[in-house]
Design a protein around this motif. Structure first.
Motif, PDB file in Angstrom:
ATOM      1  N   PRO A  61       0.462  24.381 -25.984  1.00  0.00           N
ATOM      2  CA  PRO A  61      -0.263  23.950 -27.184  1.00  0.00           C
ATOM      3  C   PRO A  61       0.418  24.354 -28.488  1.00  0.00           C
ATOM      4  O   PRO A  61       0.097  23.812 -29.549  1.00  0.00           O
ATOM      5  N   ASP A  62       1.355  25.301 -28.404  1.00  0.00           N
ATOM      6  CA  ASP A  62       2.053  25.725 -29.608  1.00  0.00           C
ATOM      7  C   ASP A  62       3.257  24.838 -29.931  1.00  0.00           C
ATOM      8  O   ASP A  62       3.884  25.003 -30.972  1.00  0.00           O
ATOM      9  N   VAL A  63       3.590  23.918 -29.034  1.00  0.00           N
ATOM     10  CA  VAL A  63       4.627  22.921 -29.302  1.00  0.00           C
ATOM     11  C   VAL A  63       3.934  21.620 -29.668  1.00  0.00           C
ATOM     12  O   VAL A  63       3.114  21.111 -28.909  1.00  0.00           O
ATOM     13  N   ARG A  64       4.275  21.072 -30.831  1.00  0.00           N
ATOM     14  CA  ARG A  64       3.562  19.880 -31.298  1.00  0.00           C
ATOM     15  C   ARG A  64       4.478  18.699 -31.578  1.00  0.00           C
ATOM     16  O   ARG A  64       4.008  17.617 -31.928  1.00  0.00           O
ATOM     17  N   ALA A  65       5.792  18.912 -31.401  1.00  0.00           N
ATOM     18  CA  ALA A  65       6.758  17.812 -31.516  1.00  0.00           C
ATOM     19  C   ALA A  65       8.055  18.254 -30.865  1.00  0.00           C
ATOM     20  O   ALA A  65       8.320  19.454 -30.729  1.00  0.00           O
ATOM     21  N   VAL A  66       8.857  17.279 -30.447  1.00  0.00           N
ATOM     22  CA  VAL A  66      10.138  17.550 -29.792  1.00  0.00           C
ATOM     23  C   VAL A  66      11.208  16.689 -30.454  1.00  0.00           C
ATOM     24  O   VAL A  66      10.958  15.523 -30.790  1.00  0.00           O
ATOM     25  N   VAL A  67      12.400  17.270 -30.646  1.00  0.00           N
ATOM     26  CA  VAL A  67      13.559  16.518 -31.143  1.00  0.00           C
ATOM     27  C   VAL A  67      14.670  16.644 -30.116  1.00  0.00           C
ATOM     28  O   VAL A  67      14.954  17.740 -29.624  1.00  0.00           O
ATOM     29  N   ILE A  68      15.302  15.524 -29.786  1.00  0.00           N
ATOM     30  CA  ILE A  68      16.473  15.523 -28.910  1.00  0.00           C
ATOM     31  C   ILE A  68      17.685  15.098 -29.727  1.00  0.00           C
ATOM     32  O   ILE A  68      17.675  14.031 -30.350  1.00  0.00           O
ATOM     33  N   THR A  69      18.715  15.928 -29.745  1.00  0.00           N
ATOM     34  CA  THR A  69      19.930  15.619 -30.492  1.00  0.00           C
ATOM     35  C   THR A  69      21.117  16.202 -29.732  1.00  0.00           C
ATOM     36  O   THR A  69      20.983  16.593 -28.572  1.00  0.00           O
ATOM     37  N   ALA A  70      22.294  16.225 -30.379  1.00  0.00           N
ATOM     38  CA  ALA A  70      23.496  16.692 -29.684  1.00  0.00           C
ATOM     39  C   ALA A  70      24.505  17.206 -30.692  1.00  0.00           C
ATOM     40  O   ALA A  70      24.374  16.997 -31.904  1.00  0.00           O
ATOM     41  N   THR A  71      25.520  17.879 -30.178  1.00  0.00           N
ATOM     42  CA  THR A  71      26.610  18.380 -31.017  1.00  0.00           C
ATOM     43  C   THR A  71      27.830  17.484 -30.852  1.00  0.00           C
ATOM     44  O   THR A  71      27.967  16.751 -29.874  1.00  0.00           O
TER      45      THR A  71
END
Length: 262
Positions: free
Chosen positions: A46-56
């Motif tokens: 419940p403490d995570v409210r969004a996710v981002v997927i990216t890369a280097t």
């Protein structure tokens, strides 16, 4: 987490960063399993409210790297289908089924399953230098990892066939024009924009966003009666949440709402 998948959580946003730039972030079997695990954990936390997927590096994800797959014996009929079902398709399903909104911040080339990883996300930001490539036909292969499911629903069957038949590289600007990308930004502004979008999502009514995601995803396979019934049921459930009550109260009191994801 391994050194090739970075995972950090701050301000209610989990960042998943593919960190294998020397291989253009081609996904190994182990990396795929890590990402699936992170997404499943984000759904339950419940403490995570969004996710981002990216890369280097220069690549977002150049596709699948089968070098990290567990060793097997001689191939028999059914092995390939099972590998795809339990591998690439599980990854795409984990993104689409994540109960938190998932943003793709595409920093470079996204090819094959890498492109489908981006397209499965709820929102897609792309750097101006990013490219999207349906590489399967170039290799004499059928698209997998949900490509033939995702693309027609995003851009229609004719456009999807054009991309899949020819395998031409698609610029980020053209991807935005077709509707595969929400917004194209200068390379130097990609992370900043992703942070801004993720922060807005993380400060929103998390459960309402989750149910909205489910409704939209399911609507493409539903008739009107089924979609309307699902909508009414979702609103009934959502009205029991603290955030929905806060939203209604703030409207009546003419103030900005404060959502807590509960």
């Amino acid at each position: 987490m391994s050194a090739t998948i970075e995972c950090t959580t701050a301000d209610a946003v989990t960042w998943i960063t593919l960190n294998r730039p020397e291989a253009m972030n081609a996904l190994t079997w182990d990396q795929r399993e890590e990402i699936i695990g992170i997404l499943n954990s984000a759904s339950a936390d419940p403490d995570v409210r969004a996710v981002v997927i990216t890369a280097t590096g220069r690549g977002f994800c150049a596709g699948a790297d089968l070098g990290g797959a567990p060793a097997t014996g001689p191939r028999v009929p059914g092995d390939v289908a099972r590998t795809i079902r339990l591998g690439a398709q599980r990854l795409i399903a984990a993104v689409m089924d994540c109960e938190k909104p998932v943003v793709a911040a595409v920093n470079g080339t996204a090819a094959g399953i890498g492109a489908h990883l981006a397209f499965a996300c709820d929102l897609v930001l792309a750097a101006e230098s990013a490219r999207f490539i349906e590489v399967f036909a170039r290799r004499g292969l059928v698209p997998d990892g949900g490509g033939a499911y995702l693309l027609p629903r995003l851009i229609g069957p004719q456009r999807a066939k054009e991309l899949m038949f020819f395998g031409d590289a698609l610029s980020s600007a053209d991807a935005e024009r077709l509707g595969l990308v929400n917004r194209t930004v200068p390379d130097g502004e990609l992370r900043k924009t992703a942070q801004e979008w993720a922060a807005r999502l993380a400060n929103g009514p998390t459960r309402a966003i989750a149910m909205t995601k489910q409704l939209v995803n399911a609507s493409l396979e539903s008739d009107r009666a089924t979609a309307f019934a699902a909508e009414a049921t979702a609103q009934e459930i959502n009205m029991t949440t603290a955030d929905a009550q806060e939203g209604v109260a703030s409207f009546k009191e003419r103030r900005d709402p404060t959502y807590r994801g509960r």
